[in-house]
Design a protein around this motif. Structure first.
Motif, PDB file in Angstrom:
ATOM      1  N   VAL A 262       1.048  -1.199  -0.023  1.00  6.37           N
ATOM      2  CA  VAL A 262       0.012  -0.046  -0.046  1.00  6.37           C
ATOM      3  C   VAL A 262       0.870   1.283  -0.010  1.00  6.37           C
ATOM      4  O   VAL A 262       0.599   2.162  -0.543  1.00  6.37           O
ATOM      5  N   THR A 265       1.825   2.473  -3.225  1.00  7.40           N
ATOM      6  CA  THR A 265       0.782   3.375  -3.992  1.00  7.40           C
ATOM      7  C   THR A 265       0.962   4.635  -3.623  1.00  7.40           C
ATOM      8  O   THR A 265       0.597   5.687  -4.261  1.00  7.40           O
ATOM      9  N   ALA A 266       1.101   4.825  -2.158  1.00  8.48           N
ATOM     10  CA  ALA A 266       0.912   6.299  -1.497  1.00  8.48           C
ATOM     11  C   ALA A 266       2.133   6.952  -1.967  1.00  8.48           C
ATOM     12  O   ALA A 266       1.870   8.062  -2.124  1.00  8.48           O
ATOM     13  N   PHE A 268       3.873   6.838  -4.780  1.00 13.23           N
ATOM     14  CA  PHE A 268       3.570   7.289  -6.324  1.00 13.23           C
ATOM     15  C   PHE A 268       2.529   8.329  -6.423  1.00 13.23           C
ATOM     16  O   PHE A 268       2.567   9.073  -7.508  1.00 13.23           O
ATOM     17  N   ASP A 269       1.453   8.301  -5.503  1.00 11.40           N
ATOM     18  CA  ASP A 269       0.410   9.199  -5.510  1.00 11.40           C
ATOM     19  C   ASP A 269       1.004  10.773  -5.409  1.00 11.40           C
ATOM     20  O   ASP A 269       0.478  11.738  -5.790  1.00 11.40           O
ATOM     21  N   LYS A 285      -8.506   5.709   1.394  1.00 12.08           N
ATOM     22  CA  LYS A 285      -8.111   5.222  -0.001  1.00 12.08           C
ATOM     23  C   LYS A 285      -7.035   4.117   0.442  1.00 12.08           C
ATOM     24  O   LYS A 285      -7.330   3.013  -0.075  1.00 12.08           O
ATOM     25  N   TYR A 286      -6.186   4.559   1.347  1.00 15.06           N
ATOM     26  CA  TYR A 286      -5.081   3.533   1.319  1.00 15.06           C
ATOM     27  C   TYR A 286      -5.527   2.330   2.369  1.00 15.06           C
ATOM     28  O   TYR A 286      -5.161   1.137   2.414  1.00 15.06           O
ATOM     29  N   LEU A 289      -7.630   0.160   0.483  1.00 20.08           N
ATOM     30  CA  LEU A 289      -6.882  -0.880  -0.316  1.00 20.08           C
ATOM     31  C   LEU A 289      -6.016  -1.687   0.832  1.00 20.08           C
ATOM     32  O   LEU A 289      -6.101  -3.073   0.418  1.00 20.08           O
TER      33      LEU A 289
END
Length: 402
Positions: A262, A265-266, A268-269, A285-286, A289
């Motif tokens: 996770v 993803t965080a 690269f966001d 969001k995280y 996920l």
């Protein structure tokens, strides 16, 4: 007297007080010590290298917090993790450069501190033996045994070390500490082969490596079968039972360390400046996920903290690409030291210390909360630093010292 001072400081790393954030008594002592010893410390070439690398990391964090601050208190807490990591590492390096005999005191202090300051008021020993206290076994018992065994390994013969590490590792795995037990067991195997009397040819070494990997996987399959049949019970075995293919260790890694994935993803966001130290997952969001990776559905209640469970990814998630690069420079430097030392330290009495420290340094860097950068990583880093220097001295004198 100096060794007892080091023991006392490391021991008090386990006792925390709250002053707007958690800080240990040991860290307060080290801060005062640093102020009194700064002129002497500054003369060390290694400190000059370290301070420059940490300076870039701290400046990257400061720059990020100027753009995406989650409040002054959180910003300061995030930056202080790096500052106290430097102070802790400097403290240990300072005294190891003076005398390598302080190493057992550091290791024993860590082991005892974990045990003394563990929250064990409601601990049931019978349940722990039966595998129902996996939290205590993972967080306190396995690390404590690891530190104590690495201390003993300095003085025991390699065969005895290998047996002790393997036995302790298997026991910890059965009791619910899979990663902690794995490090102990792998240290036993790695240490045995690293201290082989004759240097193995590359083809033989490759064959041994394949056999060892196949044996490890076979033991993993046996462990999964015992869990599924109910013969092994521990608090985190529901993870194995919930997997679509429990015989795939990579699927277990994703389930057990889902915060890491996770975190990618965080990162690269918000690649450039990050989300800020101790950011809140306001959109959920995280956590949605994260829970999905656990095979569940997020209830949506509350506004939890950003799920960051990695020192390395924490640099990127909290403070963006510049902090990530600066932190990775430090991480890679110690990885290179460890690999070079492992290649040429076969006759060192500290080989098991080095193997165990390197494995934990890698794992905690990848999969442990950012606070480990100031608490446990400096201990592993200083063991790597010492063994690397000892290896260089051995090349000059052809003699290792205990």
């Amino acid at each position: 007297m100096t060794n007892f001072f080091i023991f006392f400081v490391e021991f008090l790393f386990g006792y925390n007080i709250n002053i707007g954030g958690q800080i240990s008594i040991g860290e307060i002592i080290i801060f005062i010590w640093f102020l009194t010893k700064y002129k002497e410390i500054h003369q060390s070439k290694f400190f000059q290298v370290l301070s420059k690398m940490y300076f870039f990391l701290i400046m990257a964090q400061v720059l990020s917090e100027c753009f995406v601050s989650n409040g002054l208190n959180n910003s300061i807490r995030g930056i202080l993790v790096s500052i106290f990591s430097l102070l802790h590492l400097t403290f240990l390096c300072f005294y190891i450069q003076k005398s390598y005999k302080c190493i057992p005191y550091i290791l024993i202090a860590k082991g005892i501190s974990i045990f003394i300051f563990a929250e064990i008021d409601d601990l049931n020993i019978q349940n722990m033996i039966g595998g129902e206290e996996s939290g205590f076994v993972k967080m306190q018992l396995a690390p404590m045994i690891g530190f104590l065994l690495t201390t003993l390994s300095i003085y025991l013969k390699k065969q005895m070390n290998s047996i002790l590490f393997l036995a302790a590792g298997m026991l910890m795995i059965v009791m619910g500490a899979r990663s902690g037990g794995m490090f102990l067991a792998v240290t036993g195997v790695l240490g045995y082969f690293m201290t082989a009397e004759k240097k193995l040819p590359q083809q033989t070494l490759l064959a041994y490596s394949i056999i060892i990997l196949c044996t490890i996987y076979a033991l993993y399959v046996l462990y999964v079968n015992e869990v599924l049949s109910g013969n092994i019970t521990s608090g985190n075995n529901h993870q194995i039972r919930s997997l679509s293919n429990p015989y795939n260790p990579f699927e277990l890694l994703v389930r057990g360390r889902s915060e890491f994935f996770v975190g990618i993803t965080a990162f690269f966001d918000k690649f450039l400046f990050g989300h800020g130290a101790w950011a809140m997952d306001t959109t959920r969001k995280y956590w949605t996920l994260l829970v999905k990776l656990h095979g569940e559905v997020y209830s949506g209640q509350g506004t939890p903290w950003m799920p960051v469970h990695s020192v390395i990814l924490g640099w990127g998630v909290y403070n963006g690409i510049l902090a990530f690069i600066a932190g990775m420079r430090i991480f890679i430097m110690f990885c290179k030291m460890a690999i070079k030392a492992l290649k040429t330290s076969a006759h060192s009495p500290y080989i098991y210390c080095l193997a165990y420290s390197f494995l934990n340094f890698l794992w905690n860097g990848l999969f442990s909360p950012p606070s480990h950068f100031r608490l446990t990583l400096p201990v592993y880093m200083v063991i790597i630093y010492f063994c690397y220097n000892q290896m260089k001295r051995y090349k000059r004198t052809k003699k290792y010292k205990r």
